[in-house]
Motif scaffolding. Structure first.
Motif, short mmCIF file in Angstrom:
data_model
loop_
_atom_site.label_atom_id
_atom_site.label_comp_id
_atom_site.label_asym_id
_atom_site.label_seq_id
_atom_site.Cartn_x
_atom_site.Cartn_y
_atom_site.Cartn_z
N VAL A 8 114.86 92.16 143.30
CA VAL A 8 113.54 92.72 143.59
C VAL A 8 113.36 94.02 142.82
O VAL A 8 114.25 94.86 142.80
N VAL A 9 112.19 94.15 142.22
CA VAL A 9 111.81 95.41 141.58
C VAL A 9 110.40 95.74 142.07
O VAL A 9 109.52 94.89 142.09
N VAL A 10 110.23 96.98 142.52
CA VAL A 10 108.93 97.45 143.00
C VAL A 10 108.28 98.26 141.89
O VAL A 10 108.90 99.16 141.31
N ASN A 11 107.04 97.93 141.60
CA ASN A 11 106.28 98.62 140.55
C ASN A 11 105.08 99.34 141.15
O ASN A 11 104.37 98.80 141.98
N TYR A 12 104.88 100.57 140.71
CA TYR A 12 103.63 101.26 140.99
C TYR A 12 103.22 102.02 139.74
O TYR A 12 103.77 103.09 139.44
N GLN A 13 102.34 101.41 138.98
CA GLN A 13 101.74 102.03 137.80
C GLN A 13 102.76 102.49 136.77
O GLN A 13 102.59 103.54 136.14
N THR A 14 103.80 101.68 136.57
CA THR A 14 104.79 101.97 135.52
C THR A 14 105.04 100.70 134.69
O THR A 14 106.17 100.25 134.57
N PRO A 15 103.98 100.11 134.12
CA PRO A 15 104.15 98.81 133.46
C PRO A 15 105.11 98.82 132.28
O PRO A 15 105.85 97.85 132.09
N GLU A 16 105.13 99.90 131.49
CA GLU A 16 106.03 99.93 130.34
C GLU A 16 107.49 100.00 130.80
O GLU A 16 108.36 99.34 130.23
N LEU A 17 107.74 100.80 131.82
CA LEU A 17 109.10 100.87 132.37
C LEU A 17 109.49 99.54 133.00
O LEU A 17 110.62 99.08 132.86
N LEU A 18 108.55 98.92 133.71
CA LEU A 18 108.81 97.64 134.36
C LEU A 18 109.21 96.58 133.34
O LEU A 18 110.14 95.79 133.60
N GLU A 19 108.54 96.55 132.21
CA GLU A 19 108.89 95.58 131.16
C GLU A 19 110.35 95.71 130.76
O GLU A 19 111.06 94.71 130.66
N VAL A 20 110.81 96.92 130.53
CA VAL A 20 112.20 97.16 130.14
C VAL A 20 113.13 96.74 131.28
O VAL A 20 114.14 96.05 131.05
N ASN A 39 102.88 97.45 143.91
CA ASN A 39 102.53 98.28 145.05
C ASN A 39 101.13 98.88 144.90
O ASN A 39 100.95 100.09 144.99
N GLY A 40 100.14 98.01 144.66
CA GLY A 40 98.75 98.46 144.58
C GLY A 40 98.39 99.20 143.31
O GLY A 40 97.50 100.05 143.33
N SER A 41 99.04 98.87 142.20
CA SER A 41 98.74 99.56 140.94
C SER A 41 97.28 99.39 140.55
O SER A 41 96.68 98.33 140.77
N ARG A 42 96.72 100.44 139.92
CA ARG A 42 95.33 100.42 139.46
C ARG A 42 95.26 100.54 137.93
O ARG A 42 94.18 100.74 137.39
N ASP A 43 96.38 100.41 137.27
CA ASP A 43 96.40 100.48 135.81
C ASP A 43 96.50 99.05 135.25
O ASP A 43 96.05 98.11 135.89
N PRO A 73 108.32 100.72 152.41
CA PRO A 73 107.59 99.60 152.99
C PRO A 73 107.40 98.43 152.02
O PRO A 73 107.40 97.27 152.43
N ALA A 74 107.25 98.73 150.72
CA ALA A 74 107.15 97.65 149.74
C ALA A 74 108.47 96.88 149.66
O ALA A 74 108.48 95.65 149.54
N MET A 75 109.59 97.59 149.78
CA MET A 75 110.89 96.93 149.81
C MET A 75 111.00 96.06 151.06
O MET A 75 111.55 94.96 151.01
N HIS A 76 110.49 96.56 152.17
CA HIS A 76 110.50 95.77 153.41
C HIS A 76 109.71 94.48 153.24
O HIS A 76 110.16 93.41 153.67
N ARG A 77 108.55 94.56 152.61
CA ARG A 77 107.75 93.35 152.36
C ARG A 77 108.54 92.36 151.49
O ARG A 77 108.47 91.16 151.69
#
Length: 177
Positions: A8-20, A39-43, A73-77
């Motif tokens: 599991v990886v939680v992302n919040y508005q870090t798409p470039e980091l998430l890709e890596v 986690n509700g990203s708006r980017d 909480p995102a990890m809990h989900r």
């Protein structure tokens, strides 16, 4: 070989980091089930995640949260969504540089029925979660494996997940994987 784990990886508005993070993990563990929690990203994270889902060849799923509910909480989900016996968490700002680490972490948990998780252990103060030598031992969230069934015996993660481990007492303990 299929491992009994969901990564599991939680992302919040870090798409470039998430890709890596996702691509480097996939390089070493292409067959491990992967859950990306947005986690509700708006980017433009959705576009990046949809591309990663396509690259995941059916082993990658996404959980879209409508708003940022904080990391814990995102990890809990994610724990609620996963169905495997073990759940491995890595952060979106990490890069996997070698494989072969999940197997010994799983083996460590299977060898010790009182261990709830495996990964890097640090000592923190009980009140605020800052590192403190001689403090309470906790697993760090950037690289940890948890027993899913054990997790649900305790209160859920809150905010950044550190505080959740206050409820673990001896003999339940983390192990270094």
């Amino acid at each position: 070989m299929s491992l009994p784990v969901t990564a599991v990886v939680v992302n919040y508005q870090t798409p470039e980091l998430l890709e890596v993070a996702v691509r480097s993990f996939r390089h070493y563990y292409p067959d491990v089930s992967l859950l990306i929690v947005d986690n509700g990203s708006r980017d433009h994270s959705r576009t990046v995640i949809e591309q990663l889902l396509t690259e995941g060849e059916g082993t990658t799923r996404a959980l879209w949260l409508p708003e940022n509910i904080y990391h814990g909480p995102a990890m809990h989900r994610a724990m609620e969504t996963a169905t495997t016996p073990y759940v491995y968490f890595f952060d979106s700002d990490t890069e996997t540089r070698r494989g072969g680490f999940l197997e010994p972490m799983i083996a460590a948990l299977e060898a010790d029925p009182m261990a709830y998780g495996a990964g890097r252990v640090v000592e923190v103060d009980r009140r605020r979660g800052f590192r403190k030598p001689g403090g309470m031992p906790v697993l760090t969230t950037p690289h940890m494996l948890l027993r899913r069934d054990f997790y649900f015996r305790l209160p859920p993660f809150i905010h950044h997940a550190f505080r959740r481990f206050e409820t673990f007492g001896r003999p339940n303990r983390p192990v270094i994987g």
